[in-house]
Structure formats: structure tokens, C-alpha cells
Motif scaffolding. Structure first.
Motif, PDB file in Angstrom:
ATOM      1  N   GLY A   1       0.774  -1.229   0.000  1.00  0.00           N
ATOM      2  CA  GLY A   1       0.000   0.000   0.000  1.00  0.00           C
ATOM      3  C   GLY A   1       0.806   1.279   0.000  1.00  0.00           C
ATOM      4  N   LYS A   2       2.119   1.192   0.166  1.00  0.00           N
ATOM      5  CA  LYS A   2       2.956   2.396   0.179  1.00  0.00           C
ATOM      6  C   LYS A   2       3.744   2.475  -1.122  1.00  0.00           C
ATOM      7  CE  LYS A   2       6.227   5.034   2.969  1.00  0.00           C
ATOM      8  NZ  LYS A   2       7.036   5.082   4.217  1.00  0.00           N
ATOM      9  N   THR A   3       3.757   3.667  -1.752  1.00  0.00           N
ATOM     10  CA  THR A   3       4.355   3.836  -3.072  1.00  0.00           C
ATOM     11  C   THR A   3       5.683   4.580  -2.977  1.00  0.00           C
ATOM     12  OG1 THR A   3       2.199   3.849  -4.155  1.00  0.00           O
ATOM     13  CG2 THR A   3       4.023   4.840  -5.365  1.00  0.00           C
ATOM     14  N   TYR A   4       6.653   4.116  -3.744  1.00  0.00           N
ATOM     15  CA  TYR A   4       7.980   4.726  -3.818  1.00  0.00           C
ATOM     16  C   TYR A   4       8.255   5.057  -5.280  1.00  0.00           C
ATOM     17  CZ  TYR A   4       8.136   2.370   0.671  1.00  0.00           C
ATOM     18  OH  TYR A   4       7.838   1.924   1.938  1.00  0.00           O
ATOM     19  N   ASP A   5       8.405   6.342  -5.602  1.00  0.00           N
ATOM     20  CA  ASP A   5       8.584   6.802  -6.976  1.00  0.00           C
ATOM     21  C   ASP A   5      10.044   7.084  -7.282  1.00  0.00           C
ATOM     22  OD1 ASP A   5       5.940   6.916  -8.155  1.00  0.00           O
ATOM     23  OD2 ASP A   5       5.493   8.433  -6.635  1.00  0.00           O
ATOM     24  N   GLY A   6      10.464   6.757  -8.521  1.00  0.00           N
ATOM     25  CA  GLY A   6      11.766   7.167  -9.003  1.00  0.00           C
ATOM     26  C   GLY A   6      11.732   8.636  -9.405  1.00  0.00           C
ATOM     27  N   VAL A   7      12.853   9.317  -9.230  1.00  0.00           N
ATOM     28  CA  VAL A   7      12.961  10.742  -9.559  1.00  0.00           C
ATOM     29  C   VAL A   7      14.110  10.918 -10.544  1.00  0.00           C
ATOM     30  CG1 VAL A   7      13.339  13.061  -8.668  1.00  0.00           C
ATOM     31  CG2 VAL A   7      12.079  11.381  -7.287  1.00  0.00           C
TER      32      VAL A   7
END
Length: 934
Positions: free
Chosen positions: A83-89
Motif C-alpha cells: 500500500g505504500k508507493t515509492y517513486d523514481g525521480v
């Protein structure tokens, strides 16, 4: 109990494999695998989504790997875990690299660039998933489909290495002019999977769905019990009712596609400049002859053509351009069949001769093209690449196009690309495969039919336009221009295209009413802007190659700013992925063509990319995997009193060996890194191999146990990467195989003095001394020829003597050339190109971290069988047996799949190889190849 590591790889594919302990497939299930591609006016946005559940009772590390087209830019990556999202930058490459280096210094992560195939690149990352946890990977990439030979091609690669219950590929295509034809092909559209592919067309729209059942995923020709393995290739074209082209205006941006039809072909004046130097020996020359036979046969009867072949000398078939009549073409084919490889490579003289031939035969109403095919770098005549580029640019003077075809990976592709771009053409790599002749012929077909030349596209009411001037427009291709609307209150938009056909100046004009343009659906309203940004960045990156000084920096900055604004992973940017461990950071880079694989020298993990060797570039990110028992490296290890560490016997036959399954015969590769005196532990070693990492704690007083920590985060707590790293104990060598996809590799101890190559019949010998520190290459190499010629190459300089006179060179000085009595020595940047008698060797100076070392690359040698030395054998014929066994000359031996750095190339790619004993690879003892003095 030692924790297991499971690798799940998506290449469009997902691979499940146990690394440290036996694991059932169902422990990690890929329960959903979707690829969704939306193509709007040739601009494709593809999203790959993979959902995985860890059904094991322990945490596992799951790797996600994706193959994407080389022409594409990654624009988004995210992981969702419970449920937790980690985005690339996306960040500037230098800033991202600094962040990455800091993470590496903390022992948190590692990454490399890898490569696959001709048309694809790889992206890879990993994450640790808790027991019974789920993770969703989502990656988005964007590309403008290029029209070639009258069609667009969308390539989707899918190879899920287990059957997946919910496996779908969905493609939606929307083209306002209408879709004229659509075809689905590739390995996933075979007879066995025919009913898994459905295609629907309706005017402007088309849908392609690929929904194989679990059973079908194991039934096709390229399928196994581990699932699908293949491509889905969708080719199509659009209706071309309006000769002025197609339009799309949305959100303040305009795009114009121009591909007129029904135009009479312009006669060509084409000169082929063909490299016949010694390095073209064998299959390359055979394929070149075959391709030229077909190309000559495809010439139009009103074309004029010429042939130039070159090594260190330039030979012209006929001094004049001849018309492509049947008799002239047959004579040319006969000439081509007799081309033999020999000598060095004088590119400057050959290309200038081709320019001279075209300039001597001007013909009104025709288009001139110069095509260069070479497999090497200039090493005869003018050998400075910048000087050659300047000479060619001045000679052509913008009057016609130069196309450069680079055969293989010894070629200086950057040099060819810049020279082609400066002269209105392009460069393309021809891969050394069985279809190289078809690659050559395919390229020629793209430029075989010019329809218009000297095109200028003008737009009223638009600015910040992409390229608007084009030298040639070829049949089956397409010109795309995009820009910003300067006045959003405009009711109409005017375009004018001015060009020249075979017999006259032509003009295409149209005033487009903005009200009459098709409405853009809300979900597609930003695509025109993104297409403009994509096209602008691509063109700026090409332009930057040809510029210098402030202009070069300005183009580079503009490309960087746009890449950051639109989150494109380009050669100027990197994607930073911060994993759930919060401080664990990874970086993905996009390399340029020909850049094989970056290497992280302070990292704890290095991964191998494409099978069979280096091609192209790609994305590859890896973080620590839990450690793996390494049976072949016997200095075992233990340390009492450290929590979480377990001791296990490693010698065959010792009790407890079955407690941990091992990969057989997995020796440590060169590049072994060692740290001393850390937290009271005597030694650490880190070995590198494929997608695994090996972590050892060595206790000198005990040789029977390997100590392993099931949680790599605990190991990293007492690593000190700032300490100096003592060297490895051997250097790894490669032997290529023309009959097998993977070369063999073997190790030689450091500081050995080795007979590299000797030809008693010509009194030639070459010996080298391996470095004592660093474990990567040679510190000095000596060549002796007859009784009076002596050449010594070291990391500090080059000395040559002919018995009477001596010549000295220093690395880093201006390019220099020395020739005398069958000897040629050319110093260029970080290489020395030496031709002595019938032997040509290029010595490369490599600099990695604090290590400086040499590596010899044989480019030409005598063809008789009396050569001696470890480099005498350039091609090994072996048979791959069941398991990991290799057979050479009726001898069998166990091998292990490993990696080696190919220092014979400047890019020093990492390649997969079968690691065997030196004695087996060379069919002799080490003492047979050592010398007492150089």
C-alpha cells in the motif's frame, strides 16, 4: 537457518531462481503481468506492471528487470509495497551519481549499466519483500515510432519465466488519418498461440490483445515449462490522403507528419567505400561481398555508381561513375567477389577519394550519397579522427550526405557518428551476426529511393520548432516537425514545404483551420507537448555531438533542462530510486550507442546483462543480495561471537555440507576486493558474478568453514569502504568462440610473465608482464621482430628501437605516427596501434580507479597454425554438454557461468563466459606460456 534470496526478473520477463537455498517456485508468485501500450499519432506510451506476492515465511529480495526499445525514454518508475508507493525521480546525471556514490560508500547499494541485443535496453531494480507481502512494479517508457520502408513497428518483448495466471498485453492505436494496414507478427503470434491474439480495426482505431492461458504459456515453439519467451511485433501504416501531411494541435503545441507519395524517384549518384583491411577477414568480408552483390542488383537503371576499396592503400574500381546498366552491374559484382582482406585502415584517403569522384560528376536533378563501411579505427595515413572529420566536412561542403556503417565493436563509433552527422547523414552499427549481410542490405533499402531533396518546412504562428531543414526525403520514411503555438487565439495555422523533385521545384502549402482539426481526448491532450519534448531532446543530443565550445554546452544544457522537466531518462540524466529501506538509493543511467556497460568499482555487486557479449546500452540497477556460499574459493572463514553469523563447512565431504546447496565450481573472478581490520574481523572479500553477490569472512587460522550472515544489512554495518583495497590475485582472460554464444574465460596469477604471441617463421615475439597490484591487466609488454626491432610499451611510455635509432612516446602527447621498415607505430589518446610484419596489435591503456594497466588487442595475425602464446588461439571450438560441462578435443571439464571484463575494447564491457581452468582452456600448463624475461 540461512535466508534465501529469490530473483524475480522481468524482461518484459520475470525470472524466478533460488540463490542461496532451495525454494519452490510457488513461494514467489507473479500473479499479474500486464503490458499496456497506447499509440497516438505514432507516439507510444507503454506501461509495464508486475504484481508479485512472497508466499514464503521469510523475507525475500525480488528483482524487476525490463527490456525497452533503445529509442525510448523511461519517464516513470514506481514500486508499491503493501500500500505504500515509492517513486523514481529523474535528476541530472552528475547529481544522481553523487547521491549514488554516497550510498555506495555507506555500503547500501550498487548498480551497473548493462546491455542487451540490437534494439533493446534493460532496466533493473530490486526490493526486499516481507513474508506474505506483495509488491507492484510499474515502469513507463515513451517513444516516437519511426517509419521505415513504409511502416511503423511497435516491439513488445515478453518472457515471463513462469506461467502467469493473469497475463495480458493490450495495445491501442489511434491515428486520425485512418489505419491503412495492420499486422501482428513475432514469436508470440505463432500457430500455438493464434487464438491468444485478437486484433480489431475500426477506421482510425485498432486494438491488439494477447491473453494466453497458463497452458498456452508452455505450449508454443519458444515456450518451456518456465513459460513464454518471445516478441509481439505490431506493424502498421496510416492513410495518406492529404499530400501536405497530418496535423495534431493540442495544449499549445503542434505536430506535423509529412510523407508525400506518388513522386517520381530521383536518380542517385552513389559511391560505396568498403574497408578491406585485415580485420575484415573471415565472415565479415564474406557477408560484405554477399550484401554488395544484392545492393548492386537493386540499383535503378538511371543511377550512377562507383566502388572504392581500401586498406592502407585506396583502389578504385573505375575512375568514373558508371550508369547502373546490366553489364556494368555484372562487372561490378565480379569485382566485389574478388575483394580480399589485407593491410591497415586509411579512412581519410578513402572517403576523400569518394568525395572527389562525386564532385567530378555533377548531375542536375540527381541526389548524391556516399556510403562508408568499416570495422575499425583509422591507423594508416591521417589517423587523427578530428583531422579526418575536418577534412571530410570541408571536402563535402554540405553538398551531399555521408552515411557511415560501423561493422562490429572494434569500430570507433563516436568518430563515425560525428562525421556522418556533420555531413547530413547518420551512422549505424552493423552487428556481427549471421544476418549481417541482411542488415547491410536493409540499410541500403532505406536510402535507395530518394524522392525529394533540399526540403525546407515553414510554419506561420509557431516557434521553438524542431528540425525544419532536411537534405533528402526517402520513399517509405517520414518527416516529423513539432513546435509551440505562439498565439493561442489563432483560428488557422499555415504551413509551407519547399523542396526539389527530380525535375522541378515543388511547394506544398496548406492553411489549417484549428476548428476543423479532430478533437483530442482529455487523456491524450498532453501527448503533442511530450512528442515535441521527446523529438527536441533527441535532436539536441545529436546536434551536441557536432558542436564545440559554448554552442555545445548550450545544446547540452537545453537537452538536460527538457529531460528534467519531462522526466526523461536520457544520456544526460539518471533515475534515482529510493527503496523502502529509506536510505537505500539506486541510480539508472541511459547510455549512448556503443557504450556497453558501466562498472562500479567500489560496489559489492556487479550484474551481467546480455547473453553472448556486449551490444548497445541499457539500464541496470542492483542492490545487495543476501550472501551466497562460494565453494570453489576455499579460504574459508569464521568469526566467533558475531550475532547472526553461522559457520558452515566448505570442503567436500565435510559434515553439514548439505545444509546449504551450492552452485558447482563458482570461482572468484578477478577484481576481488578485500578489506582488513574491520570490527576485529581479519578479512573480507567480495566476489562478483551475474545477479548474485558473494560475501566472505576469512579467518587465516581456520581453513574449513565459511561464515555467512543471512541479513546483508548487518554485514554493511561494519564495512568501511573508505579503507584502501588490496589487489586481487589473478587476471581473467577471454577466448572467443565462433560456434558458441558464450566465450571461455580463465585466470592467470598476477605478476606472471607471459608469452602472448610468437611466430617463429617471421621472428616475431610478444611477451607481457601482469601487474602486481590491481589484478586487471599488464604493466609492460615487449615486442621483438627479427634481430633489430624492439618495442616496449609500459604504463609510463612507449620506446621503439630499430638497432640504430630510438623513438620515445609519452601517453597523453599529441597523436603521433612512426613508420620504418615494415613497422608502423601510431599513438592516439589512450591506445597505441602497432603493425609489425604481418601482425597488427592495438594496445589499450585503461584507467580504473587508481589502477593503470595495458591490454593488447590482436587485430591481425598470420593465418598459419604454428603460432604460439596465449593470444595465438583467437577462436576456441567447444561443445556445451548437459549441466555445466564443456568439451574440448575429447576432453570434458566442469565449468561455471561467470563474467569477465573485455579489456580488448575501450568501453571494457562485462560479458558472460564459461569459466574453466587455464590448463583446459589453453590445452597446456601455465609453464608452457611463461617466460623468464620480456
Amino acid at each position: 537457518m540461512c535466508q534465501a534470496t529469490v530473483s524475480v526478473t522481468l524482461l518484459g520477463f520475470l525470472l524466478i531462481s533460488a540463490i542461496a537455498a532451495p525454494t519452490k517456485k510457488e513461494d514467489v508468485e507473479i500473479y499479474r503481468f500486464h503490458i499496456n501500450s497506447t499509440v497516438t499519432s505514432r507516439y507510444a506510451i507503454t506501461v509495464i506492471t508486475s504484481r508479485v506476492v512472497n508466499q514464503h515465511s521469510e523475507s525475500k529480495e525480488i528483482n524487476f528487470q525490463v527490456k525497452i526499445p533503445k529509442n525510448a525514454f523511461i519517464s516513470k518508475f514506481r514500486m508499491t509495497i503493501d500500500g505504500k508507493t515509492y517513486d523514481g525521480v529523474v535528476k541530472e546525471k552528475e547529481a544522481a551519481q553523487q547521491q549514488y556514490s554516497q550510498a555506495v560508500a555507506r555500503g547500501e547499494s550498487a548498480g551497473v549499466v548493462s546491455s542487451v541485443g540490437r534494439t533493446l535496453e534493460e532496466f533493473k531494480t530490486s526490493v526486499t519483500v516481507a513474508a506474505n507481502g506483495k509488491v507492484t512494479f510499474e515502469l513507463t517508457y515513451e517513444e516516437l515510432l519511426k517509419r521505415r520502408l513504409g511502416k511503423y513497428e511497435l516491439l513488445i518483448n515478453a518472457q515471463p519465466m513462469q506461467p502467469v495466471a493473469d497475463f495480458k498485453i493490450d495495445v491501442y492505436i489511434h491515428e486520425d488519418p485512418g489505419i491503412s494496414f495492420l499486422e501482428v507478427k513475432g514469436g508470440l503470434n505463432t500457430e500455438e498461440l493464434a487464438n491468444a491474439v485478437t486484433t480489431t480495426r475500426s477506421g482510425k482505431e485498432a486494438w491488439v490483445h494477447f491473453y494466453p492461458t497458463r497452458e498456452q504459456q508452455t505450449m508454443c515453439k519458444s515456450c518451456t515449462e518456465t513459460g513464454l519467451n518471445g516478441d509481439l511485433i505490431i506493424t502498421y501504416d496510416v492513410e495518406r490522403v492529404n499530400p501536405n501531411g497530418d496535423w495534431k494541435i493540442s495544449n499549445g503545441y503542434v505536430a506535423h507528419w509529412f510523407a508525400p507519395m506518388g513522386i517520381q524517384q530521383i536518380p542517385k549518384n552513389v559511391v560505396f567505400v568498403i574497408d578491406r583491411s585485415g580485420s575484415m577477414h573471415g565472415r565479415k568480408m564474406e557477408q560484405t561481398r554477399l550484401a554488395m552483390q544484392r545492393i548492386l542488383g537493386d540499383l535503378a537503371s538511371d543511377d550512377n555508381f562507383g566502388l572504392i576499396i581500401f586498406d592502407s592503400h585506396v583502389d578504385v574500381w573505375k575512375q568514373e561513375l558508371l550508369q547502373a546498366t546490366e553489364s556494368n552491374v555484372n562487372l561490378a559484382k565480379s569485382f566485389v567477389r574478388r575483394i580480399e582482406d589485407q593491410g591497415a585502415t586509411d579512412i581519410n584517403s578513402a572517403v576523400l577519394k569518394g568525395v572527389e569522384m562525386i564532385n567530378r560528376h555533377p548531375r542536375e536533378g540527381s541526389a548524391s550519397i556516399l556510403i562508408l563501411l568499416t570495422d575499425g579505427a583509422p591507423n594508416s595515413g591521417v589517423s587523427n579522427p578530428e583531422r579526418i572529420q575536418a577534412n571530410v566536412k570541408e571536402a563535402i561542403g554540405g553538398k551531399f550526405a555521408l552515411y557511415c556503417l560501423g561493422f562490429g565493436f572494434d569500430v570507433n563509433f563516436d568518430f563515425l557518428e560525428k562525421m556522418a552527422l556533420e555531413n547530413g547523414g547518420l551512422a549505424r552499427r552493423i552487428y556481427e551476426d549471421s544476418d549481417a549481410d541482411l542488415q547491410l542490405q536493409g540499410f541500403y533499402e532505406e536510402v535507395a529511393t530518394p524522392l525529394l531533396h533540399d526540403l525546407q518546412l515553414n510554419y506561420e504562428g509557431a516557434s521553438n520548432l524542431t528540425q525544419t531543414e532536411f537534405g533528402l526525403y526517402y520513399n517509405g520514411s517520414e518527416i516529423v516537425v513539432a513546435g509551440e503555438i505562439t498565439d493561442n487565439s489563432l483560428e488557422s495555422f499555415k504551413v509551407e514545404v519547399v523542396a526539389f523533385s527530380k525535375s522541378k521545384k515543388v511547394k506544398y502549402e496548406e492553411t489549417v483551420s484549428l476548428r476543423d482539426l479532430p478533437e483530442v481526448p482529455p487523456q491524450h491532450e498532453n501527448f503533442t507537448q511530450r512528442l515535441w519534448a521527446y523529438l527536441t531532446v533527441k535532436q539536441l543530443l545529436r546536434k551536441e555531438l557536432t558542436l564545440k565550445g559554448e554552442e555545445k554546452e548550450a545544446a547540452k544544457k537545453e537537452a538536460l533542462d527538457l529531460s528534467l522537466k519531462y522526466s526523461f531518462v536520457t544520456p544526460l540524466t539518471s533515475m534515482v530510486v529510493t527503496k523502502p529501506q529509506e536510505s537505500d538509493t539506486q541510480v539508472a543511467h541511459k547510455p549512448k550507442e556503443g557504450e556497453e556497460r558501466g562498472r562500479c568499482h567500489d560496489c559489492l555487486l556487479v550484474s551481467q546483462g546480455r547473453r553472448g557479449g556486449p551490444v548497445g546500452g541499457g539500464f541496470h540497477i542492483l542492490a545487495h543480495s543476501p550472501p551466497v556460499f562460494h565453494p570453489a574459493h576455499s579460504p574459508p572463514m569464521s568469526h566467533p561471537g558475531l550475532p547472526g553469523l553461522q559457520a558452515m563447512p566448505v570442503r567436500p565431504g565435510l559434515p553439514g555440507l548439505q545444509a546449504m546447496p551450492v552452485r558447482p565450481a563458482m570461482p572468484v573472478r578477478p577484481g576481488l576486493q578485500r578489506e582488513r581490520g574491520i570490527s576485529g574481523i581479519s578479512d573480507y572479500e567480495v566476489a562478483e558474478h551475474q545477479d548474485y553477490d558473494y560475501f566472505f569472512q576469512i579467518e587465516p587460522q581456520s581453513a574449513d568453514f565459511v561464515t555467512m550472515n543471512p541479513r546483508p544489512t548487518k554485514i554493511s554495518q561494519f564495512q568501511m569502504t573508505s579503507l584502501p583495497l588490496p589487489p586481487a590475485n589473478s587476471v581473467r582472460f577471454l577466448i572467443s568462440s565462433s560456434s558458441q554464444p558464450k566465450p571461455l574465460c580463465y585466470d592467470i596469477p598476477l605478476a606472471s610473465k607471459i608469452r602472448l604471441l610468437a611466430d617463429p617463421s617471421s621472428q616475431f615475439s610478444m611477451n607481457g608482464e601482469l601487474t602486481l597490484y590491481g589484478g586487471k591487466g599488464f604493466k609492460q609488454i615487449a615486442i621483438h621482430y627479427k634481430t633489430n626491432h624492439h618495442l616496449t610499451i609500459s604504463t609510463s611510455g612507449i620506446n621503439y628501437s630499430d638497432g640504430q635509432n630510438a623513438v620515445n612516446f609519452v601517453w597523453g602527447q599529441e597523436p603521433t605516427k612512426h613508420e620504418a621498415d615494415s613497422v608502423s607505430v601510431i599513438l592516439r589518446n589512450n591506445e597505441v596501434d602497432v603493425t609489425i610484419g604481418s601482425v597488427r596489435v592495438v594496445f589499450l591503456l585503461h584507467k580504473e580507479d587508481r589502477d593503470v594497466f595495458l591490454w593488447p588487442a590482436i587485430r591481425q595475425q598470420p593465418k598459419h597454425g604454428s603460432l604460439q602464446g596465449i593470444l595465438a588461439k583467437t577462436d576456441v571450438q567447444y561443445e556445451k554438454l548437459l549441466g555445466s560441462r564443456i568439451k574440448i578435443n575429447n576432453q570434458e571439464e566442469s565449468a561455471s557461468l561467470s563474467t569477465a571484463t573485455d579489456y580488448r575494447l575501450h568501453s571494457a564491457p562485462s560479458v558472460e563466459c564459461w569459466l574453466v581452468r587455464l590448463q583446459f582452456a589453453l590445452q597446456g600448463e601455465l609453464s608452457d606460456f611463461t617466460v623468464s624475461q620480456l
